[in-house]
Design a protein around this motif. Structure first.
Motif, short mmCIF file in Angstrom:
data_model
loop_
_atom_site.label_atom_id
_atom_site.label_comp_id
_atom_site.label_asym_id
_atom_site.label_seq_id
_atom_site.Cartn_x
_atom_site.Cartn_y
_atom_site.Cartn_z
N LEU A 168 0.35 3.84 -6.41
CA LEU A 168 -0.59 4.83 -5.87
C LEU A 168 -0.76 6.00 -6.83
O LEU A 168 -1.90 6.44 -7.07
CB LEU A 168 -0.10 5.32 -4.51
N GLU A 169 0.33 6.50 -7.39
CA GLU A 169 0.19 7.62 -8.32
C GLU A 169 -0.70 7.25 -9.50
O GLU A 169 -1.57 8.02 -9.92
CB GLU A 169 1.55 8.08 -8.85
N GLU A 214 -9.33 15.48 1.52
CA GLU A 214 -10.21 14.60 2.29
C GLU A 214 -10.09 13.15 1.84
O GLU A 214 -10.43 12.22 2.57
CB GLU A 214 -11.66 15.07 2.16
N ASP A 215 -9.62 12.96 0.61
CA ASP A 215 -9.52 11.61 0.07
C ASP A 215 -8.34 10.83 0.66
O ASP A 215 -8.14 9.66 0.32
CB ASP A 215 -9.40 11.66 -1.46
N GLY A 233 -4.59 7.12 1.87
CA GLY A 233 -3.49 7.12 2.80
C GLY A 233 -2.66 8.39 2.80
O GLY A 233 -2.89 9.33 2.03
N PRO A 234 -1.65 8.46 3.70
CA PRO A 234 -0.88 9.69 3.93
C PRO A 234 0.00 10.11 2.77
O PRO A 234 0.46 11.26 2.75
CB PRO A 234 -0.03 9.33 5.16
N LEU A 235 0.27 9.23 1.80
CA LEU A 235 1.10 9.62 0.66
C LEU A 235 0.32 10.44 -0.36
O LEU A 235 0.89 11.00 -1.29
CB LEU A 235 1.68 8.38 -0.03
N THR A 236 -0.99 10.52 -0.17
CA THR A 236 -1.86 11.18 -1.16
C THR A 236 -1.46 12.64 -1.38
O THR A 236 -1.34 13.10 -2.53
CB THR A 236 -3.33 11.12 -0.69
N LYS A 237 -1.25 13.37 -0.31
CA LYS A 237 -0.97 14.81 -0.43
C LYS A 237 0.27 15.07 -1.27
O LYS A 237 0.25 15.89 -2.21
CB LYS A 237 -0.81 15.43 0.95
N LEU A 293 0.82 -1.22 0.00
CA LEU A 293 0.00 0.00 0.00
C LEU A 293 0.85 1.26 0.00
O LEU A 293 0.31 2.37 -0.04
CB LEU A 293 -0.92 0.00 1.23
N GLU A 294 2.16 1.10 0.02
CA GLU A 294 3.04 2.27 0.08
C GLU A 294 3.86 2.44 -1.20
O GLU A 294 4.81 3.21 -1.22
CB GLU A 294 3.98 2.14 1.29
N SER A 295 3.50 1.73 -2.23
CA SER A 295 4.19 1.89 -3.50
C SER A 295 3.73 3.18 -4.17
O SER A 295 2.57 3.32 -4.56
CB SER A 295 3.89 0.70 -4.42
N LYS A 296 4.64 4.12 -4.29
CA LYS A 296 4.29 5.40 -4.91
C LYS A 296 3.96 5.23 -6.38
O LYS A 296 3.12 5.97 -6.92
CB LYS A 296 5.44 6.39 -4.74
N VAL A 297 4.60 4.26 -7.03
CA VAL A 297 4.34 4.02 -8.46
C VAL A 297 2.89 3.60 -8.66
O VAL A 297 2.17 4.12 -9.51
CB VAL A 297 5.30 2.95 -9.01
#
Length: 1071
Positions: free
Chosen positions: A702-703, A718-719, A724-728, A696-700
């Motif tokens: 998630l982006e 808000e999403d 998760g916290p990497l969203t911002k 769940l922490e893969s930036k590739v």
């Protein structure tokens, strides 16, 4: 040096697809004078034998002489008419077929006496000239003349009777330790004489054993002649099923009338060919079902539907627990045994929701289309039997759904059966068209949850978060999520990771009944019980023999194979053996099932299996999942599954799916990981399965999904509650922010971001395999057999290759790389082809450098180049090479990302000085590293191949001394960068695991990998310890390194790793 490795295939290439022979030690060169003075065997005294046996010995010696001569000619097609003619000339009298059958009964594992398809006598295909150093070999069947009794060969016969000795195919050993195939037989006169004497001695021993075993009052001659009746070959072209020795036709009993597994086992252990193959047997007794009552009883209509369509009168305790929890609005995960009635758990709540409100909708998500179709039919039957719900519309919605039907499904469906690929690419991007359905959605069921892990599972987890976000946006926050899975560790945790929800009710207590199940470990017997160095019989021949034995007794069997080619080879073997036995009645009820077959073929096979028409299925792990193929009585696993313990248990669970007694048999290959479980069978049942991993922490990843989510509806901070916290950070740097503070997809992803992300990896180009056999006939047309992915096509459909489909052989006549087609013709040949190839995995450019904790060395991340070359192929018959062909094919080159760690120069020298093969050490260290990495399923390494590393002669491919790991082509999940970021921890964990492991030469807990393409043959535990310690800057006590003798025949295959150029401005990152 390290673990002893011998005998695996090919010259300079990787070839893990053909079943390899048992590793054998290389024989020491014999002194040139050692044979001087050696005498022949003393004469045999046969005067005490019955006269018939004395005559039979005379026949055997004549036959032995003729076949020994034939065996020294590599391409003889040894038909019975040819052999009979020569034997009769030696005997000066006719050779009766019954006498040969008696020899077969006496020496069943030595004499081959059977019909084969006539076209298998061909030695070479006509599609390609052989190499210049070999001429085409003639078909010696043509030399059958009419001068002997009944020796005329019918040119129009479909099948030909063949007589040979099994061991004729062994040939001579290559001097290359890593070479897994024998060279063409070429016996010297002295060797031929010894071969004849050894066989004669074997015959004498067999007669003496028969005489000793004959009870007083019995006639040994009559006993042998009675046994010989079962060995008279039957021509399959027009003969009925064979008869038993009692003269009664052996018919296959119906599934209802088959004997119990215990009775079959008792009979099996008394068979003459049983040679203590059974090394472990564990019996699980039958279990009674446990039922309970729901807190809120079902309506009369639903009870009627369950009774009418499924004959369900009560519910098991796990069904009740799950249905009650769903009624309370909870989300539920059910992890119980295979075939425990899990589908009822989400079907009943859907019926309840539809009864309360006909506008309600439900979504069922499955990993495969076949599963979805199975379950749609089951729900339709349930709805049809439920008064008041007969009108409910249920549809499959997947990639095969016609475009013109999709609008109607969106508007009218109450329940859809789909997959995550469609959710990602079709439903979420067009959420405005699905709002009626999404607003009324009550139940979302995800079946086979264990299927979603690693990179695929990580993508699915983000799709589920996007889905929940869209549903909330249209005003639906009342959805109940339910998921079912095979027995896994921490099912509740896995569901939380996939769905992104916290409140999950876990059901693991299984109330379903279960029949008795026998688990067997069945190790192939030694080729020679007096000489273990010769290795064991083929695991494939053992698996197919056991499968044939079970099928003749009405036991429905599935044979699981690790890879597609082995699946087809097993089917081909069954086809040949059943044909030779005249059991076309059984052959008609056996089919292969694997990936690559067309959708129509797979549905047809599934239907044949479900209706009970099939007795046997040969399959890859494509049938591990719960496609309903009816009742199976037995599972045979050929080799330890590449998916590990979880896959083993999933396959074993396919038998006895409806509470009948069942059998599961593990037949190990000779490789280290298989033999580990032979020696430690309790691990098969007691060893914990690995936790299913989701990143769940893969930036590739998630982006990519944030771009999709922003396109579905703009994002805000808000999403973060979904993503998760990497969203911002990703939104601020990778997306486009408007004046109102909303984030939108970056223009480079438009107009359709979902098309940029393949959940299962990028789709490969495919080659169509086209059968043109009938084009020369009136009205004949070409037919597409199957489609082959580019990564497989390279190794399977070069010109001259033998391509196998449903166990039937085709010869590749022409390959067009422009049109991506391969034209093949139906050809019954008695050889297969094996590509000669290699793959280089090279670090090409460094993007990042990271220090290793407490070490002067570094880990590197960057671009990796992969280059595969197929430079020829072997023609193989019975694992003996009958020809070697050179090819000129363009290399397959592709780029990936990866990480690597160089082996220090001093360490490389230490390994060589200590007599440890550097390739073994590096390969073992790579496995140790991957074994500690949670996402190892999506990270590959350069496995060392025995035929190269143990080659007796210099290698032109000297590989750099480095541990290298890369992402498979088409998969972009950031796996390599995750391994790079945690390189220090992984190296320390790997070293600790190898040091703490009590094994001597390596095992699955330290340096062996179930996914190794080279079968873990080139490894050294001591070498791995040295490499790992050196990389971590740990001291190495040279005095504690075991002394290995320096091998003068070893040639250098690993050299110091060169520096890889870095992009400008790269800085060394702290550990």
């Amino acid at each position: 040096m390290g673990r002893k490795r011998k005998e695996v295939p090919v010259d300079e290439g990787e070839s893990g697809s053909v079943e390899k022979g048992e590793p054998k030690p290389v024989k020491k060169p014999r002194n040139a004078n050692s044979s001087k003075g050696k005498t022949t065997l003393p004469p045999v005294d046969t005067t005490s034998w019955p006269q018939h046996f004395q005559y039979l010995y005379k026949v055997f010696k004549a036959l032995n002489t003729v076949l020994a001569f034939c065996s020294s000619r590599k391409n003889f097609a040894i038909t019975f008419p040819v052999v009979r003619l020569s034997v009769e000339q030696l005997l000066k009298e006719p050779l009766e077929l019954a006498r040969v059958a008696e020899l077969k009964a006496l020496l069943p594992d030595t004499v081959k006496f059977a019909y084969i398809p006539r076209e298998e006598l061909r030695i070479h295909g006509d599609s390609q000239e052989t190499s210049s150093r070999r001429e085409r070999s003639p078909d010696f069947a043509a030399f059958a003349t009419s001068g002997a009794s009944s020796s005329k060969l019918d040119d129009q016969a479909e099948h030909v009777l063949v007589l040979d000795f099994m061991e004729n195919s062994r040939g001579k050993k290559s001097t290359n330790q890593g070479f897994g195939y024998t060279l063409p037989p070429a016996l010297t006169p002295a060797a031929m004489k010894r071969l004849v004497e050894r066989r004669n001695s074997r015959f004498v021993d067999a007669i003496n054993e028969l005489l000793e075993a004959t009870r007083q009052g019995e006639d040994p001659v009559a006993l042998l002649q009675a046994a010989a009746r079962d060995h008279i070959p039957i021509n399959p072209s027009g003969s009925p099923a064979p008869t038993s020795s009692k003269g009664k036709q052996r018919e296959v009993p119906s599934p209802e009338d088959r004997p119990t597994i215990d009775a079959v086992m008792q009979e099996l252990l008394q068979e003459t060919w049983y040679q203590d193959q059974l090394t472990s047997r564990r019996i699980f007794d039958a279990r009674q079902g446990r039922t309970a009552s729901l807190e809120v009883p079902l309506s009369d209509e639903i009870q009627q539907a369950l009774s009418a369509s499924r004959k369900i009168m009560s519910l098991y305790i796990h069904q009740v627990a799950a249905i009650d929890a769903l009624a309370q609005g909870k989300s539920v995960i059910v992890s119980t045994s295979t075939a425990s009635g899990k589908s009822v758990i989400y079907q009943v709540p859907v019926l309840k929701a539809l009864q309360e409100d006909h506008q309600s909708t439900a979504m069922f998500i499955y990993p495969t289309k076949a599963l979805a179709q199975d379950q749609r039919i089951a729900l339709e039957q349930l709805l049809y039997s439920c008064p008041g719900l007969e009108h409910i519309k249920v549809y499959n919605y997947d990639g095969d759904t016609a475009q013109e039907l999709r609008a109607g499904i969106r508007e009218n469906a109450s329940v859809i059966f789909t997959n995550f690929d469609m959710l990602h690419t079709s439903i979420l991007p067009h959420e405005d068209l699905w709002r009626r359905f999404l607003k009324n959605l009550k139940i979302v069921a995800v079946d086979e949850l264990h299927y979603y892990s690693n990179i695929f599972g990580s993508h699915v987890a983000q799709v589920m978060r996007r889905f929940r976000r869209v549903c909330a946006a249209v005003g639906n926050r009342r959805i109940c999520f339910v998921s079912c899975s095979a027995t896994i560790s921490k099912p509740g945790q896995h569901m939380k990771h996939i769905f992104g929800i916290e409140d999950v009710y876990e059901v693991t207590e299984d109330g379903a009944p279960s029949g008795r199940k026998d688990f067997l470990v069945w190790n192939p017997p030694l080729k020679d019980p007096m000489d273990a160095s010769l290795g064991r019989m083929s695991s494939m021949s053992e698996a197919t023999r056991l499968m044939r034995y079970l099928m003749t007794r009405g036991v429905r069997v599935i044979l699981f194979c690790k890879i597609r080619k082995v699946c087809e080879l097993a089917m081909r073997t069954l086809r040949a053996e059943l044909t030779a036995e005249g059991r076309l009645d059984i052959l008609d009820r056996v089919m292969a099932y694997r990936g690559g077959y067309s959708q129509q073929d797979r549905r047809r096979i599934e239907k044949e299996a479900f209706t009970g028409n099939l007795l046997g299925i040969v399959a890859t792990n494509a049938l591990e999942l719960g496609v309903d193929i009816g009742v199976l009585d037995a599972v045979i696993m050929l080799g330890f599954p590449m998916g590990g313990i979880a896959s083993f248990r999933q396959q074993a669970g396919r038998a006895g799916r409806r509470a009948r007694d069942a059998l599961a048999v593990f037949i190990p290959d000779p490789f280290p990981i298989d033999q580990h479980y032979v020696n430690n069978p309790d691990d098969l049942f007691d060893q914990a399965t690995n936790d299913l991993m989701v990143d769940l922490e893969s930036k590739v990843i998630l982006e990519a999904h944030l771009q999709c989510a922003a396109h579905e509806m703009p994002l805000t901070m808000e999403d973060e509650k979904y993503f998760g916290p990497l969203t911002k950070g990703i939104c601020e740097t990778r997306l486009v922010k408007d004046k109102d503070g909303w984030y939108h997809a970056h223009p480079k992803y438009l107009p359709f971001p979902a098309k940029h992300i393949a959940l299962r990896g990028a789709d490969e180009e495919k080659y169509s395999v086209v059968d043109i056999s009938k084009l020369d006939r009136a009205g004949g047309t070409a037919q597409i057999l199957e489609e082959v992915e580019l990564s497989r096509a390279l190794f399977e459909i070069y010109e001259g290759a033998v391509f196998i489909h449903q166990g039937i052989t085709f010869l590749v006549k022409e390959v067009s790389h422009d049109s991506k087609t391969a034209k093949v013709i139906r050809t019954d040949v008695n050889w297969i082809t094996q590509p000669r190839d290699f793959t280089n995995i090279d670090a090409a450019q460094t993007y990042r450098i990271r220090a290793l904790r407490e070490s002067p060395h570094h880990a590197y991340y960057g671009r990796v180049e992969l280059k595969t070359v197929v430079y020829g192929y072997f023609k193989l018959r019975n694992r003996a090479i009958i020809d070697a062909i050179d090819l000129e094919t363009p290399p397959w080159e592709r780029d990936s990302t990866g990480m690597w760690i160089d082996v220090p120069k001093q360490t490389l020298g230490l390994l060589k000085h200590s007599g440890i093969n550097p390739a073994e050490a590096i390969h073992a260290a790579e496995h140790a590293f991957l074994n500690r990495f949670a996402l190892r399923e999506d990270l590959k390494t350069e496995c060392k191949v025995a035929e190269k590393e143990y080659k007796v002669g210099p290698s032109q491919r000297k590989r750099p001394a480095r541990l290298i790991f890369y992402e498979p082509s088409g998969k972009t999940g950031g796996t390599a960068v995750r391994a790079f970021d945690h390189a220090s921890d992984l190296l320390h964990d790997a070293l600790d695991a190898v040091e703490a492991c009590p094994c001597e030469e390596g095992c699955t807990a330290c340096i062996d990998s179930p996914t190794c393409k080279s079968d873990n043959l080139v490894t050294s535990k001591v070498g791995a310890l040295i490499v790992l310690k050196a990389m971590l800057g740990r001291p190495i006590d040279i005095d504690l390194i075991p002394e290995y003798p320096l091998d003068a025949q070893t040639f250098e295959t690993v050299v110091e790793a060169p520096v890889v150029r870095a992009v400008e401005g790269v800085q060394i990152e702290a550990a």
